[in-house]
Design an enzyme around this catalytic site. Structure first.
Site, PDB file in Angstrom:
ATOM      1  N   CYS A   9      25.204 -26.207   7.257  1.00  0.00           N
ATOM      2  CA  CYS A   9      25.524 -24.996   6.488  1.00  0.00           C
ATOM      3  C   CYS A   9      25.396 -25.352   5.007  1.00  0.00           C
ATOM      4  O   CYS A   9      24.770 -26.353   4.654  1.00  0.00           O
ATOM      5  CB  CYS A   9      26.905 -24.457   6.846  1.00  0.00           C
ATOM      6  SG  CYS A   9      28.257 -25.612   6.517  1.00  0.00           S
ATOM      7  N   ARG A  15      31.428 -23.777   8.308  1.00  0.00           N
ATOM      8  CA  ARG A  15      30.708 -23.452   9.537  1.00  0.00           C
ATOM      9  C   ARG A  15      30.206 -24.684  10.287  1.00  0.00           C
ATOM     10  O   ARG A  15      30.402 -24.802  11.503  1.00  0.00           O
ATOM     11  CB  ARG A  15      29.527 -22.518   9.210  1.00  0.00           C
ATOM     12  CG  ARG A  15      29.982 -21.149   8.740  1.00  0.00           C
ATOM     13  CD  ARG A  15      28.849 -20.364   8.109  1.00  0.00           C
ATOM     14  NE  ARG A  15      28.436 -20.936   6.830  1.00  0.00           N
ATOM     15  CZ  ARG A  15      27.429 -20.516   6.096  1.00  0.00           C
ATOM     16  NH1 ARG A  15      26.704 -19.491   6.531  1.00  0.00           N
ATOM     17  NH2 ARG A  15      27.144 -21.081   4.929  1.00  0.00           N
ATOM     18  N   ASP A 124      29.035 -16.612   6.131  1.00  0.00           N
ATOM     19  CA  ASP A 124      29.801 -17.617   5.395  1.00  0.00           C
ATOM     20  C   ASP A 124      31.221 -17.088   5.172  1.00  0.00           C
ATOM     21  O   ASP A 124      31.405 -16.086   4.477  1.00  0.00           O
ATOM     22  CB  ASP A 124      29.097 -17.858   4.046  1.00  0.00           C
ATOM     23  CG  ASP A 124      29.760 -18.964   3.249  1.00  0.00           C
ATOM     24  OD1 ASP A 124      30.853 -19.427   3.656  1.00  0.00           O
ATOM     25  OD2 ASP A 124      29.187 -19.365   2.235  1.00  0.00           O
TER      26      ASP A 124
HETATM   27  P1  4NP Z   1      30.034 -23.438   4.498  1.00  0.00           P
HETATM   28  O1  4NP Z   1      30.857 -22.524   3.479  1.00  0.00           O
HETATM   29  O2  4NP Z   1      28.604 -23.414   4.013  1.00  0.00           O
HETATM   30  O3  4NP Z   1      30.217 -22.760   5.806  1.00  0.00           O
HETATM   31  O4  4NP Z   1      30.651 -24.811   4.428  1.00  0.00           O
HETATM   32  C1  4NP Z   1      30.932 -22.779   2.117  1.00  0.00           C
HETATM   33  C2  4NP Z   1      31.838 -23.701   1.644  1.00  0.00           C
HETATM   34  C3  4NP Z   1      31.956 -23.928   0.291  1.00  0.00           C
HETATM   35  C4  4NP Z   1      31.149 -23.231  -0.589  1.00  0.00           C
HETATM   36  C5  4NP Z   1      30.231 -22.304  -0.120  1.00  0.00           C
HETATM   37  C6  4NP Z   1      30.112 -22.087   1.228  1.00  0.00           C
HETATM   38  N1  4NP Z   1      31.292 -23.452  -1.990  1.00  0.00           N
HETATM   39  O5  4NP Z   1      30.660 -22.717  -2.766  1.00  0.00           O
HETATM   40  O6  4NP Z   1      32.043 -24.361  -2.378  1.00  0.00           O
END
Ligand code: 4NP
Length: 163
Positions: A9, A15, A124
């Protein structure tokens, strides 16, 4: 022969760590010889455990998320390293294809394994409502057995579950 699967992800914070834990659970349940890992396309949460909101939602379903955040590296996309790389959404899928160079057929969108009643991207949950974490887990619990079936063949469903 061991099959290796990598969930990817953006942050490796919400995710993909959950994907790793859900796939691990199904692999154990079906006694499938599968190694699972996860990574992020970005370095925002390198070295950190998963988002506490995801830890809580996953724990409520009996999953323990133990992985620490790491960023994807080109070697992860070598088909000799992972048999299947699963991007959680189209944006991260596109980034992986860019990074991969030649060998791309093993880099897939997770949502492609789900039927049309599910969104094609795993949304997300980072900036969203609390129930976004459960939606992620719902999608993972739907898709992971289908992906295992694809990887291992139908035989895994003849195995008598110990759970
Ligand atoms: P992930 O979600 O891609 O599912 O881990 C996110 C976690 C952190 C961030 C963006 C998406 N962030 O901008 O820090």
């Amino acid at each position: 022969m061991t099959k290796r699967v990598l969930f990817v992800c953006m942050g490796n914070f919400c995710r993909s760590p959950a994907g790793e834990a859900v796939m691990q659970r199904f692999a154990e349940e079906f006694a499938a010889d599968v190694e699972v890992d996860s990574a992020g396309t970005h370095d925002y949460h390198v070295g950190e455990p998963a988002d506490p909101r995801m830890l809580e939602a996953a724990e409520a379903r009996g999953y323990e998320l133990t992985s620490k955040g790491r960023q994807i590296k080109p070697g992860d996309l070598d088909p000799e390293r992972f048999d299947l790389v699963l991007a959680m959404d189209a944006q991260n899928h596109a980034l992986l294809l860019e990074l991969a160079g030649e060998s791309k057929t093993h880099i897939r969108l997770f949502g492609d394994y789900l039927d049309d009643e599910w969104p094609n991207d795993v949304p997300d949950p980072y900036y969203g409502e609390e129930d976004g974490f459960d939606q992620v887990l719902d999608m993972l619990e739907e898709g992971c057995p289908l992906i295992l079936q694809t990887l291992m063949g139908d035989d895994i469903f003849n195995f008598e579950s110990e759970f």
